[in-house]
Design an enzyme around this catalytic site. Structure first.
Site, mmCIF file in Angstrom:
data_model
loop_
_atom_site.group_PDB
_atom_site.id
_atom_site.type_symbol
_atom_site.label_atom_id
_atom_site.label_comp_id
_atom_site.label_asym_id
_atom_site.label_seq_id
_atom_site.Cartn_x
_atom_site.Cartn_y
_atom_site.Cartn_z
ATOM 1 N N ASN A 61 0.863 -1.175 0.000
ATOM 2 C CA ASN A 61 0.000 0.000 0.000
ATOM 3 C C ASN A 61 0.903 1.229 0.000
ATOM 4 O O ASN A 61 1.459 1.588 1.033
ATOM 5 C CB ASN A 61 -0.890 -0.051 1.260
ATOM 6 C CG ASN A 61 -1.709 1.207 1.432
ATOM 7 O OD1 ASN A 61 -1.804 2.039 0.529
ATOM 8 N ND2 ASN A 61 -2.312 1.361 2.609
ATOM 9 N N GLY B 91 2.596 2.500 10.707
ATOM 10 C CA GLY B 91 3.545 3.596 10.527
ATOM 11 C C GLY B 91 4.279 3.996 11.801
ATOM 12 O O GLY B 91 4.943 5.024 11.860
ATOM 13 N N HIS C 266 -9.501 1.340 4.865
ATOM 14 C CA HIS C 266 -8.242 1.501 5.585
ATOM 15 C C HIS C 266 -8.467 2.467 6.756
ATOM 16 O O HIS C 266 -9.272 3.400 6.654
ATOM 17 C CB HIS C 266 -7.175 2.048 4.621
ATOM 18 C CG HIS C 266 -5.808 2.031 5.234
ATOM 19 N ND1 HIS C 266 -5.390 3.001 6.114
ATOM 20 C CD2 HIS C 266 -4.784 1.145 5.128
ATOM 21 C CE1 HIS C 266 -4.155 2.709 6.519
ATOM 22 N NE2 HIS C 266 -3.771 1.586 5.924
ATOM 23 N N LYS D 22 0.155 4.224 -0.337
ATOM 24 C CA LYS D 22 -0.488 5.429 0.221
ATOM 25 C C LYS D 22 -0.206 6.617 -0.701
ATOM 26 O O LYS D 22 -0.113 6.434 -1.917
ATOM 27 C CB LYS D 22 -0.029 5.666 1.662
ATOM 28 C CG LYS D 22 -0.235 4.422 2.528
ATOM 29 C CD LYS D 22 -0.050 4.664 3.984
ATOM 30 C CE LYS D 22 -0.250 3.345 4.728
ATOM 31 N NZ LYS D 22 -0.150 3.488 6.182
ATOM 32 N N GLU E 269 -6.872 4.893 7.771
ATOM 33 C CA GLU E 269 -6.668 6.314 7.438
ATOM 34 C C GLU E 269 -7.908 6.884 6.758
ATOM 35 O O GLU E 269 -8.240 8.053 6.934
ATOM 36 C CB GLU E 269 -5.404 6.468 6.577
ATOM 37 C CG GLU E 269 -4.149 6.240 7.424
ATOM 38 C CD GLU E 269 -2.980 5.613 6.701
ATOM 39 O OE1 GLU E 269 -2.966 5.599 5.461
ATOM 40 O OE2 GLU E 269 -2.074 5.110 7.397
ATOM 41 N N SER F 5 3.464 -1.895 10.305
ATOM 42 C CA SER F 5 4.920 -1.958 10.480
ATOM 43 C C SER F 5 5.514 -3.326 10.135
ATOM 44 O O SER F 5 6.440 -3.793 10.803
ATOM 45 C CB SER F 5 5.321 -1.533 11.898
ATOM 46 O OG SER F 5 4.973 -0.184 12.121
ATOM 47 N N GLU G 275 -5.319 -4.690 10.755
ATOM 48 C CA GLU G 275 -4.290 -3.670 10.920
ATOM 49 C C GLU G 275 -4.548 -2.892 12.212
ATOM 50 O O GLU G 275 -5.337 -1.936 12.222
ATOM 51 C CB GLU G 275 -4.316 -2.692 9.742
ATOM 52 C CG GLU G 275 -4.008 -3.344 8.415
ATOM 53 C CD GLU G 275 -3.415 -2.333 7.434
ATOM 54 O OE1 GLU G 275 -2.310 -2.592 6.966
ATOM 55 O OE2 GLU G 275 -4.045 -1.295 7.189
HETATM 56 P P1 PGA Z 1 2.914 0.458 7.577
HETATM 57 O O1 PGA Z 1 1.437 0.646 6.961
HETATM 58 O O2 PGA Z 1 3.441 -0.840 7.045
HETATM 59 O O3 PGA Z 1 3.681 1.656 7.113
HETATM 60 O O4 PGA Z 1 2.744 0.418 9.072
HETATM 61 C C1 PGA Z 1 0.562 -0.435 6.819
HETATM 62 C C2 PGA Z 1 -0.772 0.039 6.258
HETATM 63 O O5 PGA Z 1 -1.271 1.076 6.700
HETATM 64 O O6 PGA Z 1 -1.353 -0.625 5.366
#
Ligand code: PGA
Length: 254
Positions: free
Chosen positions: A9, A173, A95, A11, A97, A213, A167
């Site tokens: 992803n 992140g 997601h 983003k 976000e 992460s 998640e």
């Molecule tokens: P990350 O993001 O691996 O940077 O923690 C995962 C995600 O939000 O899909």
């Protein structure tokens, strides 16, 4: 055994030039990957050239979002038929976000999942609790309502084909990964909710990714868990070598 699926992803990152260079690097470095599924989810404007580069390979292309209407006056939105017309196969839905910054509720997520399925896109539905919810012991309640409401009125046959991504928001992140035990506990919970709603066979078939992460150094320990069917990777999917290492970890246990 369920085939592992590792999805990147991106983003809102990378220029077109950097994105194309990344995909070209993955196309050659991952050409021998046979056992697991691999997907890249770039920003919308890059879907066309990336689908073109990846045509004929085993690397799939996914979008990071879509709207639940087919067409019309919805300025700024992108529909399932539009995604299909540019060669997209997967779509990330709900997601955290999007839930946090763009007000996506379980009801909206459910509408999007239904539209993705009738449009023959494979949805990757994200669920996960915040740190506050985990500390208040609300993880089970939060995940249960995200799954029940997100999958409302779906058919078992459709759920079998989709992907669920667990998640935990506190791991996204932050560099703070869920331990394999923490992840497996929630993956088992998700599978039991799916079993209650759609039957055991569906629960055995639906693939549940872990995200938050995931990095080359923790990918093996996570992906060797039989209940973890893959990874949804953010930061580490932006570099060919780290994404490749995670894909290879999945390949080991597929
Ligand atoms: P990350 O993001 O691996 O940077 O923690 C995962 C995600 O939000 O899909």
């Amino acid at each position: 055994m369920r085939k592992k699926i590792v999805a990147g992803n991106w983003k809102m990152n990378l220029s077109l030039q950097d994105g194309l260079a990344l995909v070209k690097a993955l196309k050659s470095s991952l050409s021998d990957v046979k056992k697991s599924d691999v997907v890249v989810c770039p920003p919308f404007p890059y879907l066309v050239p990336i689908a073109d580069i990846l045509k004929g390979t085993r690397i799939g292309v996914g979008a990071q979002n879509m709207y639940f209407e087919d067409k019309g006056a919805f300025t700024g939105e992108v529909s399932a038929p539009i995604l299909i017309s540019v060669g997209t196969q997967y779509v990330i839905i709900g997601h955290s976000e999007r839930r946090k910054y763009f007000g996506e509720t379980n009801e909206i997520v459910n509408k999007k999942i239904k539209k993705a399925i009738v449009s023959k896109l494979i949805p990757i539905m994200c669920v996960g609790e915040s740190l506050e919810q985990r500390e208040k012991d609300e993880t089970e309640a939060v995940i249960t309502s995200q799954i029940n409401e997100g999958l409302f009125e779906l058919l078992a046959a459709d759920v079998k084909k989709m992907i669920i991504a667990y998640e935990p928001i506190w791991a996204i992140g932050t560099g703070r990964t869920a331990s394999p035990e923490q992840a497996v506990e929630v993956h088992k919970l998700i599978r039991s909710i799916v079993a209650q709603k759609f039957g055991k066979e569906t629960a055995e078939q639906v693939r549940i990714q872990y995200g938050g992460s995931v990095k080359p150094d923790n990918a093996e320990i996570l992906l060797q868990q039989p209940d973890i069917d893959g990874a949804l990777v953010g930061g580490a999917s932006l570099k060919a070598d780290s994404f490749e290492a995670i894909v290879r970890a999945g390949e080991l246990f597929s």
